[in-house]
Design an enzyme around this catalytic site. Structure first.
Site, PDB file in Angstrom:
ATOM      1  NE  ARG A  75      -6.179  -9.126   2.850  1.00  0.00           N
ATOM      2  CZ  ARG A  75      -5.363  -8.099   2.858  1.00  0.00           C
ATOM      3  NH1 ARG A  75      -5.425  -7.200   1.885  1.00  0.00           N
ATOM      4  NH2 ARG A  75      -4.479  -7.946   3.807  1.00  0.00           N
ATOM      5  CB  VAL A  76     -11.488  -5.785   2.725  1.00  0.00           C
ATOM      6  CG1 VAL A  76     -11.191  -4.332   3.054  1.00  0.00           C
ATOM      7  CG2 VAL A  76     -12.459  -5.874   1.552  1.00  0.00           C
ATOM      8  N   GLY A  77      -8.182  -5.593   3.340  1.00  0.00           N
ATOM      9  CA  GLY A  77      -7.150  -5.409   4.357  1.00  0.00           C
ATOM     10  C   GLY A  77      -7.422  -4.189   5.228  1.00  0.00           C
ATOM     11  CG  ASP A  78      -4.001  -2.060   6.514  1.00  0.00           C
ATOM     12  OD1 ASP A  78      -3.659  -2.961   5.722  1.00  0.00           O
ATOM     13  OD2 ASP A  78      -3.455  -0.946   6.537  1.00  0.00           O
TER      14      ASP A  78
ATOM     15  CB  THR B  26      -0.812   0.025   1.315  1.00  0.00           C
ATOM     16  OG1 THR B  26      -1.507  -1.191   1.418  1.00  0.00           O
ATOM     17  CG2 THR B  26      -1.764   1.182   1.390  1.00  0.00           C
TER      18      THR B  26
ATOM     19  CB  THR C 188       2.435   0.706   4.115  1.00  0.00           C
ATOM     20  OG1 THR C 188       2.821  -0.248   3.121  1.00  0.00           O
ATOM     21  CG2 THR C 188       3.675   1.157   4.864  1.00  0.00           C
ATOM     22  N   GLY C 189       1.583  -2.336   4.890  1.00  0.00           N
ATOM     23  CA  GLY C 189       2.066  -3.635   5.347  1.00  0.00           C
ATOM     24  C   GLY C 189       0.965  -4.669   5.348  1.00  0.00           C
TER      25      GLY C 189
ATOM     26  N   GLY D 221      -2.066  -6.360   6.120  1.00  0.00           N
ATOM     27  CA  GLY D 221      -3.270  -5.782   6.704  1.00  0.00           C
ATOM     28  C   GLY D 221      -3.810  -6.540   7.898  1.00  0.00           C
TER      29      GLY D 221
END
Ligand code: GLY
Length: 335
Positions: A219-222, A191, A242-243, A245
């Site tokens: 899938r949804v991350g942070d 990200t 960033t990273g 999630g």
């Protein structure tokens, strides 16, 4: 007040880059920062600056966002993005959108033009179509399809630790102490995002991503999640992550950074404390974060092998950049 802009190009597993790659990467970071700095230097708002920075990075193809997005396990692009306005403590986000040229612009429209905070998938795309947000029929790009084919061939079942499972999905970014290098134009990086304070002391954050490579569809991350991927409140601070999630979500990383600043820590110290907290639960090699304090003091921390970053503060002729742990800014920064 002196405006401040900081961006990151993603925490990543890059161990080293040859000269042309590193020059290209730094140029892309600086180009995005120049675009945001021009807005702040002209008296524009922090929200406009952070959105503009993210649009430039989405369009560049260099980063894991927009044109450069990583692909899902079934070879598609599903992107997440968000914008937070620290003055109104309001935010807009989109998740799992396909084909939209600039998801961060769509997130801005959710913020400005709807009564909601987040739209996902088909609903977000339909909203985008209703306001004629541009699409990109060239997604995914040929280099990203080639990278997806390489990863698909390498993927194997994993039943180990969270790190092992995420590594199998292509999601672990690389411990700073690991020897393994990675492929791709700038290694595997995550990200992108930005934080800013404008000349009226208003804070904002925005970020955009293709998410982790080979993620499950849906899938949804942070990144679109308030408090995890971003958090901004005027007078308190602004942060952007960033990273991997799954670890950032479970740490509420950006809220943690701003809480640390409210408790009296400087921006750098607050970022380091929040990354330390994440590391104590999930191990190293997972994430990075950037921040500006309530007075515009910039800070960052990461425990991956690299995190491209750029900083501009009012009065600087051009933005400074850095990539590696321990590396100083490559241009003079006001004290
Ligand atoms: N940090 C982006 C993601 O995990 O999707």
């Amino acid at each position: 007040m002196r405006p401040t802009l900081m961006l990151h190009g993603g925490a990543g597993s890059m161990k080293s880059m040859d000269d042309p790659r590193e020059r290209m990467y730094r140029a892309a970071l600086r180009e995005a920062a120049v675009a945001g700095a021009a807005i702040l230097d002209g008296g524009g708002s922090a929200v406009d600056a952070v959105v503009t920075v993210n649009v430039v990075m989405e369009d560049s193809g260099v980063f894991n966002a927009g044109l450069g997005s990583g692909l899902t396990a079934d070879g598609r692009i599903e992107m997440d993005a968000a914008v937070m306005d620290g003055t109104e403590q309001d935010y807009g986000a989109v998740a799992a959108v396909e084909g939209v040229a600039n998801p961060v612009v769509l997130a801005r429209h959710v913020l400005d033009d709807t009564p909601h905070c987040m739209l996902v998938g088909r609903g977000a795309e339909a909203f985008g179509a209703s306001i004629s947000v541009p699409l990109r029929p060239d997604f995914p790009s040929a280099p990203r399809i080639a990278e997806w084919e390489r990863r698909k061939a390498l993927m194997s079942e994993s039943t180990g630790s969270l790190a092992d499972q995420l590594a199998a999905l292509g999601g672990v970014l690389g411990d700073a102490s690991s020897d393994k290098d990675s492929d791709g134009p700038v290694g595997q990086a995550d990200t992108v995002g930005a934080v800013a304070m404008d000349d009226r002391g208003r804070l904002a954050s925005a970020l955009t991503t293709g998410g982790i490579w080979m993620k499950m569809p849906g899938r949804v991350g942070d990144s679109p999640m308030i408090g995890a991927g971003l958090w901004s409140v005027d007078g308190q601070g602004s942060a952007c992550a960033t990273g991997t999630g799954e670890t950032i979500l479970r740490t509420l990383l950006c809220r943690e950074v701003v809480d640390q600043m409210r408790a009296g820590k400087g921006a750098t110290e607050a970022c380091a404390a929040a990354i330390g907290l994440l590391e104590s639960h999930f191990g190293s090699g997972m994430a990075g974060v950037i921040a500006v304090g309530p007075d515009g003091e910039p800070g960052y921390a990461f425990h991956t092998r690299g995190m491209g970053r750029s900083l501009w503060m009012g009065g600087m002729a051009e933005p400074a950049c850095g990539i590696w742990p321990g590396e100083d800014w490559d241009r003079a920064v006001p004290g």
